[in-house]
Design a protein around this motif. Structure first.
Motif, PDB file in Angstrom:
ATOM      1  N   ALA A  72       0.831  -1.194   0.000  1.00 23.16           N
ATOM      2  CA  ALA A  72       0.000   0.000   0.000  1.00 23.16           C
ATOM      3  C   ALA A  72       0.868   1.248   0.000  1.00 23.16           C
ATOM      4  O   ALA A  72       1.934   1.283   0.623  1.00 23.16           O
ATOM      5  CB  ALA A  72      -0.915   0.000   1.211  1.00 23.16           C
ATOM      6  N   SER A  73       0.399   2.259  -0.677  1.00 28.03           N
ATOM      7  CA  SER A  73       1.062   3.560  -0.668  1.00 28.03           C
ATOM      8  C   SER A  73       0.006   4.648  -0.589  1.00 28.03           C
ATOM      9  O   SER A  73      -1.152   4.432  -0.932  1.00 28.03           O
ATOM     10  CB  SER A  73       1.926   3.739  -1.922  1.00 28.03           C
ATOM     11  OG  SER A  73       1.124   3.650  -3.085  1.00 28.03           O
ATOM     12  N   GLY A  74       0.423   5.776  -0.092  1.00 27.50           N
ATOM     13  CA  GLY A  74      -0.489   6.892  -0.004  1.00 27.50           C
ATOM     14  C   GLY A  74      -1.229   7.002   1.314  1.00 27.50           C
ATOM     15  O   GLY A  74      -1.858   8.019   1.594  1.00 27.50           O
ATOM     16  N   ARG A  75      -1.164   5.942   2.100  1.00 28.71           N
ATOM     17  CA  ARG A  75      -1.831   5.959   3.398  1.00 28.71           C
ATOM     18  C   ARG A  75      -1.262   4.838   4.245  1.00 28.71           C
ATOM     19  O   ARG A  75      -1.004   3.752   3.727  1.00 28.71           O
ATOM     20  CB  ARG A  75      -3.334   5.760   3.235  1.00 28.71           C
ATOM     21  CG  ARG A  75      -4.148   6.040   4.503  1.00 28.71           C
ATOM     22  CD  ARG A  75      -5.629   5.883   4.281  1.00 28.71           C
ATOM     23  NE  ARG A  75      -6.404   6.448   5.377  1.00 28.71           N
ATOM     24  CZ  ARG A  75      -6.949   7.644   5.340  1.00 28.71           C
ATOM     25  NH1 ARG A  75      -6.829   8.387   4.258  1.00 28.71           N
ATOM     26  NH2 ARG A  75      -7.642   8.102   6.372  1.00 28.71           N
ATOM     27  N   THR A  76      -1.080   5.096   5.514  1.00 33.00           N
ATOM     28  CA  THR A  76      -0.652   4.049   6.429  1.00 33.00           C
ATOM     29  C   THR A  76      -1.874   3.241   6.833  1.00 33.00           C
ATOM     30  O   THR A  76      -2.878   3.803   7.281  1.00 33.00           O
ATOM     31  CB  THR A  76       0.023   4.652   7.672  1.00 33.00           C
ATOM     32  OG1 THR A  76       1.176   5.398   7.244  1.00 33.00           O
ATOM     33  CG2 THR A  76       0.458   3.562   8.623  1.00 33.00           C
ATOM     34  N   LEU A  77      -1.776   1.932   6.698  1.00 33.42           N
ATOM     35  CA  LEU A  77      -2.958   1.085   6.880  1.00 33.42           C
ATOM     36  C   LEU A  77      -2.964   0.316   8.190  1.00 33.42           C
ATOM     37  O   LEU A  77      -3.738  -0.631   8.349  1.00 33.42           O
ATOM     38  CB  LEU A  77      -3.058   0.106   5.702  1.00 33.42           C
ATOM     39  CG  LEU A  77      -3.204   0.758   4.329  1.00 33.42           C
ATOM     40  CD1 LEU A  77      -3.401  -0.305   3.272  1.00 33.42           C
ATOM     41  CD2 LEU A  77      -4.345   1.746   4.308  1.00 33.42           C
ATOM     42  N   ASN A  78      -2.131   0.720   9.140  1.00 30.77           N
ATOM     43  CA  ASN A  78      -2.026  -0.067  10.363  1.00 30.77           C
ATOM     44  C   ASN A  78      -3.221   0.082  11.304  1.00 30.77           C
ATOM     45  O   ASN A  78      -3.243  -0.540  12.360  1.00 30.77           O
ATOM     46  CB  ASN A  78      -0.725   0.265  11.098  1.00 30.77           C
ATOM     47  CG  ASN A  78      -0.632   1.725  11.489  1.00 30.77           C
ATOM     48  OD1 ASN A  78      -1.536   2.512  11.229  1.00 30.77           O
ATOM     49  ND2 ASN A  78       0.481   2.093  12.103  1.00 30.77           N
ATOM     50  N   LYS A  79      -4.206   0.870  10.929  1.00 33.23           N
ATOM     51  CA  LYS A  79      -5.433   0.976  11.729  1.00 33.23           C
ATOM     52  C   LYS A  79      -6.606   0.289  11.067  1.00 33.23           C
ATOM     53  O   LYS A  79      -7.737   0.355  11.562  1.00 33.23           O
ATOM     54  CB  LYS A  79      -5.791   2.451  11.953  1.00 33.23           C
ATOM     55  CG  LYS A  79      -4.754   3.248  12.726  1.00 33.23           C
ATOM     56  CD  LYS A  79      -5.201   4.692  12.881  1.00 33.23           C
ATOM     57  CE  LYS A  79      -4.167   5.519  13.627  1.00 33.23           C
ATOM     58  NZ  LYS A  79      -4.597   6.935  13.745  1.00 33.23           N
ATOM     59  N   TYR A  80      -6.332  -0.394   9.953  1.00 34.76           N
ATOM     60  CA  TYR A  80      -7.418  -0.934   9.150  1.00 34.76           C
ATOM     61  C   TYR A  80      -7.291  -2.431   8.935  1.00 34.76           C
ATOM     62  O   TYR A  80      -6.207  -2.932   8.620  1.00 34.76           O
ATOM     63  CB  TYR A  80      -7.442  -0.250   7.785  1.00 34.76           C
ATOM     64  CG  TYR A  80      -7.612   1.241   7.850  1.00 34.76           C
ATOM     65  CD1 TYR A  80      -6.494   2.063   7.883  1.00 34.76           C
ATOM     66  CD2 TYR A  80      -8.870   1.824   7.896  1.00 34.76           C
ATOM     67  CE1 TYR A  80      -6.631   3.437   7.955  1.00 34.76           C
ATOM     68  CE2 TYR A  80      -9.011   3.198   7.949  1.00 34.76           C
ATOM     69  CZ  TYR A  80      -7.895   3.997   7.985  1.00 34.76           C
ATOM     70  OH  TYR A  80      -8.042   5.353   8.059  1.00 34.76           O
ATOM     71  N   SER A  81      -8.401  -3.120   9.044  1.00 31.37           N
ATOM     72  CA  SER A  81      -8.455  -4.494   8.588  1.00 31.37           C
ATOM     73  C   SER A  81      -8.411  -4.503   7.069  1.00 31.37           C
ATOM     74  O   SER A  81      -8.858  -3.556   6.414  1.00 31.37           O
ATOM     75  CB  SER A  81      -9.747  -5.151   9.073  1.00 31.37           C
ATOM     76  OG  SER A  81      -9.803  -5.152  10.487  1.00 31.37           O
ATOM     77  N   MET A  82      -7.868  -5.571   6.528  1.00 32.30           N
ATOM     78  CA  MET A  82      -7.700  -5.681   5.083  1.00 32.30           C
ATOM     79  C   MET A  82      -8.254  -7.013   4.611  1.00 32.30           C
ATOM     80  O   MET A  82      -8.415  -7.948   5.404  1.00 32.30           O
ATOM     81  CB  MET A  82      -6.217  -5.581   4.717  1.00 32.30           C
ATOM     82  CG  MET A  82      -5.559  -4.284   5.130  1.00 32.30           C
ATOM     83  SD  MET A  82      -5.976  -2.943   4.033  1.00 32.30           S
ATOM     84  CE  MET A  82      -5.097  -3.444   2.538  1.00 32.30           C
ATOM     85  N   SER A  83      -8.498  -7.096   3.302  1.00 26.14           N
ATOM     86  CA  SER A  83      -9.124  -8.305   2.765  1.00 26.14           C
ATOM     87  C   SER A  83      -8.483  -8.737   1.458  1.00 26.14           C
ATOM     88  O   SER A  83      -7.854  -7.933   0.763  1.00 26.14           O
ATOM     89  CB  SER A  83     -10.615  -8.048   2.497  1.00 26.14           C
ATOM     90  OG  SER A  83     -11.268  -7.571   3.637  1.00 26.14           O
TER      91      SER A  83
END
Length: 125
Positions: free
Chosen positions: A23-34
């Motif tokens: 991922a780029s453009g946003r840090t995703l460590n607060k989000y569940s992913m699928s």
């Protein structure tokens, strides 16, 4: 946010592949992913999900015991380890991010807002 899926390829039945989703453009460590997949002529289906910390996962029944999803938040990357692949696993695989406002939501929504471009997995018999 941009999601870049990679790692697909052609394998024979019983083989393994490891998909990555960077991922780029946003840090995703607060989000569940699928992870989702779409086989030729079929609708897209959910495959696996992982919580923001990586502490929780769940899978569609057809891949349980064969696929494992994980993530490295330091690298802003998610993975899908696929073992004992079957011809019916042939599909384009997509990673997905639910979107802003979904912080700490579990499980993630089945209609995420952001999708990677997909990576082709082909399993020959």
């Amino acid at each position: 946010v941009q999601l870049q899926a990679s790692g697909g390829g052609v394998v024979t039945a019983g083989g393994s592949l490891r998909l990555s989703c960077a991922a780029s453009g946003r840090t995703l460590n607060k989000y569940s992913m699928s992870w989702f997949r779409q086989a030729p002529g079929k609708e897209r289906e959910f495959v696996a999900a992982i919580s923001w910390s990586g502490g929780s996962t769940y899978y569609v029944d057809s891949v349980k015991g064969r696929f494992t999803t994980s993530r490295d938040n330091a690298k802003n990357t998610m993975y899908l380890q696929m073992n004992s692949l079957k011809p019916e696993d042939t599909a384009v695989y997509y990673c997905a991010f639910p979107g802003p406002g979904s912080e700490y939501e579990w499980p993630p929504p089945l209609e995420p807002d952001y999708w990677g471009q997909g990576t082709q997995v082909t399993v020959s018999s």
